[in-house]
Motif scaffolding. Sequence first.
Motif, PDB file in Angstrom:
ATOM      1  N   ASN A 278     -79.715 -30.635  13.496  1.00  0.00           N
ATOM      2  CA  ASN A 278     -80.202 -30.061  14.761  1.00  0.00           C
ATOM      3  C   ASN A 278     -79.072 -29.529  15.639  1.00  0.00           C
ATOM      4  O   ASN A 278     -79.045 -29.749  16.848  1.00  0.00           O
ATOM      5  CB  ASN A 278     -81.045 -31.087  15.533  1.00  0.00           C
ATOM      6  CG  ASN A 278     -82.268 -31.533  14.748  1.00  0.00           C
ATOM      7  OD1 ASN A 278     -83.011 -30.706  14.225  1.00  0.00           O
ATOM      8  ND2 ASN A 278     -82.462 -32.848  14.631  1.00  0.00           N
ATOM      9  N   ASN A 279     -78.110 -28.862  14.980  1.00  0.00           N
ATOM     10  CA  ASN A 279     -76.991 -28.198  15.662  1.00  0.00           C
ATOM     11  C   ASN A 279     -76.057 -29.159  16.397  1.00  0.00           C
ATOM     12  O   ASN A 279     -75.373 -28.768  17.353  1.00  0.00           O
ATOM     13  CB  ASN A 279     -77.512 -27.129  16.627  1.00  0.00           C
ATOM     14  CG  ASN A 279     -78.139 -25.963  15.890  1.00  0.00           C
ATOM     15  OD1 ASN A 279     -77.611 -25.507  14.872  1.00  0.00           O
ATOM     16  ND2 ASN A 279     -79.272 -25.487  16.384  1.00  0.00           N
ATOM     17  N   ASP A 280     -76.011 -30.410  15.937  1.00  0.00           N
ATOM     18  CA  ASP A 280     -75.036 -31.366  16.474  1.00  0.00           C
ATOM     19  C   ASP A 280     -73.720 -31.130  15.724  1.00  0.00           C
ATOM     20  O   ASP A 280     -73.494 -31.679  14.632  1.00  0.00           O
ATOM     21  CB  ASP A 280     -75.538 -32.796  16.271  1.00  0.00           C
ATOM     22  CG  ASP A 280     -74.645 -33.828  16.957  1.00  0.00           C
ATOM     23  OD1 ASP A 280     -73.430 -33.576  17.073  1.00  0.00           O
ATOM     24  OD2 ASP A 280     -75.153 -34.892  17.347  1.00  0.00           O
ATOM     25  N   ALA A 281     -72.833 -30.319  16.312  1.00  0.00           N
ATOM     26  CA  ALA A 281     -71.617 -29.885  15.625  1.00  0.00           C
ATOM     27  C   ALA A 281     -70.697 -31.053  15.295  1.00  0.00           C
ATOM     28  O   ALA A 281     -70.125 -31.110  14.194  1.00  0.00           O
ATOM     29  CB  ALA A 281     -70.877 -28.851  16.467  1.00  0.00           C
ATOM     30  N   LEU A 282     -70.521 -31.992  16.210  1.00  0.00           N
ATOM     31  CA  LEU A 282     -69.617 -33.118  15.976  1.00  0.00           C
ATOM     32  C   LEU A 282     -70.105 -33.985  14.825  1.00  0.00           C
ATOM     33  O   LEU A 282     -69.319 -34.376  13.946  1.00  0.00           O
ATOM     34  CB  LEU A 282     -69.489 -33.958  17.251  1.00  0.00           C
ATOM     35  CG  LEU A 282     -68.513 -35.140  17.175  1.00  0.00           C
ATOM     36  CD1 LEU A 282     -67.107 -34.642  16.859  1.00  0.00           C
ATOM     37  CD2 LEU A 282     -68.530 -35.930  18.488  1.00  0.00           C
ATOM     38  N   LYS A 283     -71.392 -34.243  14.804  1.00  0.00           N
ATOM     39  CA  LYS A 283     -71.960 -35.058  13.735  1.00  0.00           C
ATOM     40  C   LYS A 283     -71.846 -34.344  12.385  1.00  0.00           C
ATOM     41  O   LYS A 283     -71.499 -34.952  11.366  1.00  0.00           O
ATOM     42  CB  LYS A 283     -73.428 -35.359  14.054  1.00  0.00           C
ATOM     43  CG  LYS A 283     -74.051 -36.430  13.178  1.00  0.00           C
ATOM     44  CD  LYS A 283     -75.443 -36.800  13.688  1.00  0.00           C
ATOM     45  CE  LYS A 283     -76.045 -37.936  12.854  1.00  0.00           C
ATOM     46  NZ  LYS A 283     -77.398 -38.296  13.353  1.00  0.00           N
ATOM     47  N   ALA A 284     -72.110 -33.036  12.389  1.00  0.00           N
ATOM     48  CA  ALA A 284     -72.017 -32.258  11.153  1.00  0.00           C
ATOM     49  C   ALA A 284     -70.582 -32.230  10.637  1.00  0.00           C
ATOM     50  O   ALA A 284     -70.335 -32.397   9.431  1.00  0.00           O
ATOM     51  CB  ALA A 284     -72.526 -30.849  11.397  1.00  0.00           C
ATOM     52  N   GLU A 285     -69.619 -32.036  11.531  1.00  0.00           N
ATOM     53  CA  GLU A 285     -68.215 -31.997  11.128  1.00  0.00           C
ATOM     54  C   GLU A 285     -67.772 -33.324  10.531  1.00  0.00           C
ATOM     55  O   GLU A 285     -67.053 -33.358   9.523  1.00  0.00           O
ATOM     56  CB  GLU A 285     -67.344 -31.645  12.335  1.00  0.00           C
ATOM     57  CG  GLU A 285     -67.432 -30.180  12.750  1.00  0.00           C
ATOM     58  CD  GLU A 285     -66.607 -29.889  13.988  1.00  0.00           C
ATOM     59  OE1 GLU A 285     -65.889 -30.809  14.455  1.00  0.00           O
ATOM     60  OE2 GLU A 285     -66.674 -28.752  14.493  1.00  0.00           O
ATOM     61  N   ASN A 286     -68.182 -34.416  11.132  1.00  0.00           N
ATOM     62  CA  ASN A 286     -67.794 -35.729  10.623  1.00  0.00           C
ATOM     63  C   ASN A 286     -68.372 -35.977   9.235  1.00  0.00           C
ATOM     64  O   ASN A 286     -67.692 -36.529   8.356  1.00  0.00           O
ATOM     65  CB  ASN A 286     -68.255 -36.822  11.584  1.00  0.00           C
ATOM     66  CG  ASN A 286     -67.424 -36.845  12.863  1.00  0.00           C
ATOM     67  OD1 ASN A 286     -66.265 -36.428  12.860  1.00  0.00           O
ATOM     68  ND2 ASN A 286     -68.009 -37.314  13.952  1.00  0.00           N
ATOM     69  N   LYS A 287     -69.617 -35.578   9.020  1.00  0.00           N
ATOM     70  CA  LYS A 287     -70.241 -35.785   7.710  1.00  0.00           C
ATOM     71  C   LYS A 287     -69.557 -34.916   6.649  1.00  0.00           C
ATOM     72  O   LYS A 287     -69.334 -35.361   5.518  1.00  0.00           O
ATOM     73  CB  LYS A 287     -71.728 -35.470   7.783  1.00  0.00           C
ATOM     74  CG  LYS A 287     -72.533 -36.521   8.544  1.00  0.00           C
ATOM     75  CD  LYS A 287     -74.010 -36.440   8.201  1.00  0.00           C
ATOM     76  CE  LYS A 287     -74.742 -37.642   8.765  1.00  0.00           C
ATOM     77  NZ  LYS A 287     -76.150 -37.727   8.325  1.00  0.00           N
ATOM     78  N   ILE A 288     -69.230 -33.686   7.011  1.00  0.00           N
ATOM     79  CA  ILE A 288     -68.547 -32.802   6.071  1.00  0.00           C
ATOM     80  C   ILE A 288     -67.179 -33.375   5.701  1.00  0.00           C
ATOM     81  O   ILE A 288     -66.786 -33.400   4.519  1.00  0.00           O
ATOM     82  CB  ILE A 288     -68.406 -31.387   6.662  1.00  0.00           C
ATOM     83  CG1 ILE A 288     -69.755 -30.655   6.671  1.00  0.00           C
ATOM     84  CG2 ILE A 288     -67.363 -30.570   5.903  1.00  0.00           C
ATOM     85  CD1 ILE A 288     -70.273 -30.277   5.303  1.00  0.00           C
ATOM     86  N   LYS A 289     -66.440 -33.856   6.692  1.00  0.00           N
ATOM     87  CA  LYS A 289     -65.095 -34.384   6.449  1.00  0.00           C
ATOM     88  C   LYS A 289     -65.117 -35.635   5.571  1.00  0.00           C
ATOM     89  O   LYS A 289     -64.150 -35.917   4.848  1.00  0.00           O
ATOM     90  CB  LYS A 289     -64.410 -34.695   7.770  1.00  0.00           C
ATOM     91  CG  LYS A 289     -64.014 -33.465   8.571  1.00  0.00           C
ATOM     92  CD  LYS A 289     -63.388 -33.854   9.902  1.00  0.00           C
ATOM     93  CE  LYS A 289     -63.018 -32.622  10.718  1.00  0.00           C
ATOM     94  NZ  LYS A 289     -62.453 -32.983  12.041  1.00  0.00           N
ATOM     95  N   ASN A 290     -66.207 -36.379   5.620  1.00  0.00           N
ATOM     96  CA  ASN A 290     -66.292 -37.628   4.866  1.00  0.00           C
ATOM     97  C   ASN A 290     -66.755 -37.433   3.424  1.00  0.00           C
ATOM     98  O   ASN A 290     -66.933 -38.418   2.694  1.00  0.00           O
ATOM     99  CB  ASN A 290     -67.249 -38.604   5.573  1.00  0.00           C
ATOM    100  CG  ASN A 290     -66.662 -39.136   6.873  1.00  0.00           C
ATOM    101  OD1 ASN A 290     -65.443 -39.242   7.014  1.00  0.00           O
ATOM    102  ND2 ASN A 290     -67.515 -39.447   7.833  1.00  0.00           N
ATOM    103  N   HIS A 291     -66.955 -36.174   3.031  1.00  0.00           N
ATOM    104  CA  HIS A 291     -67.395 -35.893   1.666  1.00  0.00           C
ATOM    105  C   HIS A 291     -66.514 -34.799   1.059  1.00  0.00           C
ATOM    106  O   HIS A 291     -66.147 -33.845   1.744  1.00  0.00           O
ATOM    107  CB  HIS A 291     -68.857 -35.436   1.646  1.00  0.00           C
ATOM    108  CG  HIS A 291     -69.834 -36.503   2.042  1.00  0.00           C
ATOM    109  ND1 HIS A 291     -70.080 -36.812   3.366  1.00  0.00           N
ATOM    110  CD2 HIS A 291     -70.615 -37.329   1.279  1.00  0.00           C
ATOM    111  CE1 HIS A 291     -70.993 -37.778   3.414  1.00  0.00           C
ATOM    112  NE2 HIS A 291     -71.330 -38.111   2.168  1.00  0.00           N
TER     113      HIS A 291
END
Length: 356
Positions: A278-291
């Motif tokens: 839902n366009n939560d950029a910080l949450k999306a960035e953290n998930k991407i970085k952890n994979h």
Amino acid sequence: MTLKGWNTEDGRWCKPSQIWNLDQKIPDNAPDSWLSKPGGDYYIGISFHISPFTIVAGDGPLDSNTHFKPSDFYLARNHDPYNSWGVNAVKKEFLSPGCMEHWDWLPGITIISKNEKYTLPSEELSAFAGTEWADNDFRIFHGIFSNDVRDALIAKYVADINNITGPRFSGWPFGHRQLKDAVFIWIHAESEEIHAMLLASVVQSGDKHCYFNSNLYDPGSRLGSWNKKPNSWDCRQVLKFLYKSRLLLNDGFHEIALVTASSAVERAFFEIVLFLENNDALKAENKIKNHSFRERAKTLISSYGFTLPQPLFDGLNNAYKARNSIAHALNAYSHDVAKDHINHLESVIEWYYRNI
């Protein structure tokens, strides 16, 4: 049939008398009876022509059966826009381009493989080489009995020209877009004279354009249309990277093209997760970085209920290995291998676009 070849008075290449003559009778065995086939007296070579930033000099062997040398003719920038027989060329000894013509006539490099001899393509082909018939049967355009043989010659000669040229050489690296200034030449094995010359590609193929997958997002061609955001995940920057990779591929930058296409997939992963969060950029960035790259497809996006089919994941995995081999080990890949990997990466992007 021996075609006219060069005009002895002005050194110009003679276009066939049958060119665009659509009134001639077509035999039942056409176009096969007109096409160049194995078993003749001619080698099929190629002449690549370049903008005269570079003085073409030097000759020698590439291997035991392939030789290169400066072409003994200039090629004009403009030819028949559709018909491969409408070549505009002139022998060097008949033309000394002055300052006003310097950029109009292109010097060239001839490469000849003597692995096999072929017959001469028939002049009757020139009547139809720019018609819809040629669109439906590409052999009518290039004059060779097999598209596969033509493609193999192109692949070999593009690799050859890139091997004997390099940085600072006009036109390098050579790719399919540079074929707009190249001609297939049929050289008689004994006399070494050119008896047929056909454009290697239609002139418009040199334009900075390529056809794009119609199954991907298409906002239309109106000015400003790409400012419109898609209804699902934002794939616009992804497709711009993917399109750039296609342009790079056509220009001979196939390794860079593969790296660019891989970057398109990486951007797609982020945009998809951003959309699903839902366009939560910080949450999306953290998930991407952890994979890792592969985990983003296999685990992260699958956790939202969108599991990439195994064949597509395998293609993604192989393409990413090749990308790392280029980026980190500086390994070289052929145009066709890079193109195959880019096709796989595009298929991955298409699947996500159609399913999320």
